[in-house]
Design an enzyme around this catalytic site. Structure first.
Site, mmCIF file in Angstrom:
data_model
loop_
_atom_site.group_PDB
_atom_site.id
_atom_site.type_symbol
_atom_site.label_atom_id
_atom_site.label_comp_id
_atom_site.label_asym_id
_atom_site.label_seq_id
_atom_site.Cartn_x
_atom_site.Cartn_y
_atom_site.Cartn_z
ATOM 1 N N ASP A 120 -1.842 -4.125 -2.670
ATOM 2 C CA ASP A 120 -2.972 -5.607 -2.214
ATOM 3 C C ASP A 120 -1.993 -7.009 -2.366
ATOM 4 O O ASP A 120 -0.993 -6.606 -3.426
ATOM 5 C CB ASP A 120 -4.586 -5.327 -3.331
ATOM 6 C CG ASP A 120 -5.065 -7.113 -2.070
ATOM 7 O OD1 ASP A 120 -5.216 -6.488 -0.961
ATOM 8 O OD2 ASP A 120 -5.130 -7.338 -2.787
ATOM 9 N N GLU A 147 0.142 -3.965 1.860
ATOM 10 C CA GLU A 147 -0.472 -4.768 2.587
ATOM 11 C C GLU A 147 0.649 -6.375 3.162
ATOM 12 O O GLU A 147 0.993 -6.481 1.496
ATOM 13 C CB GLU A 147 -1.994 -4.917 2.481
ATOM 14 C CG GLU A 147 -2.735 -5.701 3.175
ATOM 15 C CD GLU A 147 -3.299 -7.142 2.080
ATOM 16 O OE1 GLU A 147 -4.220 -7.224 3.516
ATOM 17 O OE2 GLU A 147 -3.475 -7.153 0.683
#
Length: 756
Positions: free
Chosen positions: A431, A484
């Site tokens: 993330d 990401e």
């Protein structure tokens, strides 16, 4: 037998123990050789009487130096398995002596590898380990806290009193203690006293299980009991190249997929009901499902939808539901909200048995400031930078790992190996990678520090990510590592040995934004924004991209996917069908968030669950069936995935028909020579005589049509297929004259066995 004597240094050490300031209890306690005899000293706060039980004899212990240091003098070495009988507050019990076990747990090579950041299995030494030492069962505790004045183990069995079990300082800032009698399921924490005299109670950074929120203690857990049944899956996974496989991911949040009623508890194997874990105060009467219940309900559902993988939003232990799991405090523990670590292992095992891979979100970019967590761990900025200009995300209220510190990198890299090795996961999604790569991320001028070259790049984080990915693929060659990353940082999915970050997939955030911007437009205006749906191809082969419509796009006022679309309800559904079909035929692997597969009408709410009642209605059932069939079709057509990252795999037929908002292209597979023709009409106007060029003459079977009535469409199409005409267009001598339904995507396959 001889008599113990008073010694000034023992008196002083006893005072330090009582004040929780002693870092070397082994120098004082346990069996000590002294002037030809053995002195056994037991530290027993608030005990009124202690007897030594050794070699079948009982010896009363005295307190010549300190009222809590009980001593007995022996003529021979008592060994380590003796016991003591303790009377405290009128209660008598027998126990083994923790300080009889002097030998070091962490070996020299362990310490060396940890100090240089390369101990990939450090969790096998750190944390709380159930073991038997010379027939004595207990738990070995090991902690890294180099700047602490003293450390003690707190737990249920010592009344959460830090005076009872002071730990021994070892080299390298490590602390150790073996405590007989501590068992599986025992709650514990560490009491850390700083050099300034402050006292903190911390959960175990390497704890393998933690209490259910809002409680914050660690739980002694066993790592070696579960018997895996997925040997074939694991062997096949590590023998194949993940990038030339079909990958279609169902991203989901375990706590908000579906709830159960609190008055319908989960029943354990022994028939007893498990205490329910409430979903949230905002939804009274609802409880979270357990890992076994999720295995029974979620896995068949995802399998029926045809996905290849489940992606779990962070399941490492976290105290606050509202963080969605992205503010982790228990890095080495699956959250106890849904059950035990072994129950999570069984969940993954069941996924593999049903042909589903498991991806988890991994969050090495930051951590919360909760008092029981890593923040200011030993009275210093141990895991984080001390300067908030590089050590804090103010907008998120979280701290940033100090990647320049070897032991911190080791904590994270070993954690990555731990999840793959201990839980057999198949991939990670990292993330907020951009927040790690840039020192000025979400920071105004003057609130960030340049790197050693004067730039904004966080070179320490870059080296960490490269190390993590290198180690991951060294141990697990068939793994997925997905970034990401929302910027144009180069070589995200290139190997580390040529300067890349080492991921093998990257979410295509640009594609996602362009698609949603385009589909939110009134269809009449789409003719002026054709570039939105074609631009992604021009950079599609610069990285190994995964196309994602994620949870971030259906929260914080962004609406749900269905209601982003213009038009009446029929047009909204048709737009979603067209978007998903274009996504599934576009180069790149696929991810969508839960609820999108059937047309969730509300934003995602972490404290609620999905609107399953919508599946009573035909449009929602039709959309769900579309996703089912898209996945089945996708997995069965190598042209849609085999050459995702090779330019041969895609060829435009026509991307310039702005006036009609129509695009057409081919997907190809090099090894088998198969190919498909895809035509998309992104306006509500159907076309009955639309012509596209094709490379070969013959019959083209219509193999997918999003306007099928079974999906909620109007059933316009091409009667199963079309023959070519000798009409030159788009650079081809042969062409097809097609009926294009409104807001649709059609797919054709050339059938060489069928004559004109």
């Amino acid at each position: 037998m001889t008599t113990s004597v008073a010694l000034d240094w023992v008196v002083q050490d006893g005072q330090r123990l009582a004040e929780c300031r002693h870092d070397d209890p082994f120098s004082l306690l346990g069996p000590q050789s002294h002037e030809g005899q053995w002195i056994v000293r037991i530290w027993m706060p608030e005990a009124s009487q202690v007897e030594l039980l050794c070699d079948g004899r009982t010896t009363a212990m005295t307190t010549p130096n300190h009222s809590w240091i009980f001593e007995a003098a022996l003529n021979q070495n008592p060994g380590r398995t003796y016991q003591v009988r303790v009377k405290r507050a009128g209660i008598v019990h027998e126990q083994h002596d923790p300080w009889a076990f002097h030998d070091e747990w962490m070996g020299e090579m362990d310490r060396h590898l940890f100090a240089e950041g390369n101990h990939h299995h450090i969790w096998q030494r750190m944390g709380a380990h159930l073991m038997e030492r010379e027939g004595v069962e207990g738990v070995m505790f090991c902690l890294w806290a180099p700047h602490a004045c003293s450390v003690a183990v707190l737990g249920e069995l010592n009344g959460w009193d830090g005076r009872h079990h002071p730990m021994q300082r070892r080299q390298g800032g490590l602390w150790e203690l073996f405590i007989p009698g501590f068992k599986e399921g025992t709650l514990y924490k560490y009491e850390i006293r700083t050099q300034e005299g402050h006292c903190y109670q911390k959960a175990d950074p390497y704890g393998f299980q933690h209490e259910v929120r809002p409680a914050t203690s660690s739980v002694v857990a066993r790592l070696d009991r579960y018997q895996w049944q997925d040997e074939q899956w694991m062997r096949q996974r590590d023998s194949r190249n993940a990038l030339d496989q079909p990958i279609s991911v169902y991203e989901m949040h375990l706590g908000s997929w579906i709830h159960a009623a609190t008055d319908e508890p989960y029943i354990e194997l022994d028939g007893t009901p498990r205490a329910p874990v409430p979903a949230a105060d905002m939804k009274p009467g609802a409880r979270l499902l357990t890992y076994p219940e999720l295995a029974d309900q979620l896995i068949p559902y995802v399998k029926d939808r045809g996905f290849t993988h489940i992606e779990l939003m962070p399941i490492s232990e976290h105290p606050f539901d509202g963080s969605w799991g992205y503010q982790v405090t228990g890095w080495y523990a699956p959250t106890s909200r849904f059950g035990s670590p072994d129950e999570f292992r069984a969940f993954v095992d069941r996924c593999h048995a049903e042909g589903l891979g498991v991806i988890i979100d991994w969050v090495p970019g930051h951590f919360p400031k909760d008092g029981h967590g890593l923040a200011f761990f030993d009275g210093t900025h141990l895991y984080e930078h001390s300067d908030p200009r590089i050590g804090e995300h103010k907008e998120w209220g979280t701290l940033i790992f100090n990647y320049s510190r070897n032991e911190v990198r080791n904590f994270l890299v070993a954690n990555l190996v731990y999840w793959f090795e201990q839980f057999h996961i198949d991939g990670i999604r990292v993330d907020a990678v951009a927040s790690m790569l840039y020192r000025d991320y979400l920071r105004p001028d003057g609130e960030w520090i340049a790197n050693e070259d004067g730039g904004r790049e966080n070179t320490e984080a870059v080296r960490f990510l490269q190390q993590a990915n290198h180690v991951l693929f060294q141990h697990f060659p068939g793994a997925l590592s997905i970034a990401e990353e929302s910027t144009t940082w180069p070589m995200v999915t290139q190997p580390t040995d040529i300067g890349g970050l080492g991921f093998n997939l990257k979410w295509n955030m640009g594609w996602m934004h362009d698609m949603l911007d385009y589909f939110e437009l009134d269809p009449w205006f789409r003719q002026f924004h054709q570039n939105n749906i074609t631009f992604s191809i021009w950079y599609a082969y610069t990285e190994n991209f995964m196309l994602a419509l994620s949870h971030d796009e259906v929260v914080h006022g962004k609406s749900n996917l269905l209601h982003k679309m213009p038009g009446d309800d029929w047009q909204k559904f048709a737009n979603v069908r067209a978007l998903l079909a274009y996504m599934w035929t576009h180069p790149g692997k696929k991810t969508i968030f839960m609820g999108m597969e059937f047309g969730q009408r509300s934003e995602w709410n972490v404290w609620g669950d999905l609107q399953w009642e919508l599946l009573k209605h035909d449009p929602h059932k039709g959309l769900q069936r579309l996703v089912d069939d898209l996945n089945t079709f996708y997995k069965g057509e190598p042209a849609l995935w085999k050459d995702d990252f090779d330019q041969y795999g895609f060829q435009w037929i026509d991307c310039n028909d702005n006036r009609h908002s129509v695009i057409s292209f081919m997907r190809r597979e090099s090894s088998g020579g198969t190919w498909l023709v895809v035509v998309a009409n992104f306006t509500p106007q159907s076309h009955s005589n639309y012509r596209i060029g094709v490379p070969m003459s013959g019959y083209y079977q219509e193999v997918f049509n999003t306007d099928s009535s079974c999906y909620g469409g109007r059933n316009l199409g091409n009667m199963g297929g079309k023959n070519t005409d000798e009409f030159n267009i788009h650079g081809y001598e042969q062409s097809l004259e097609l009926c294009l339904p409104a807001l649709s995507v059609l797919v054709f396959r050339h059938d060489p066995k069928r004559s004109l």
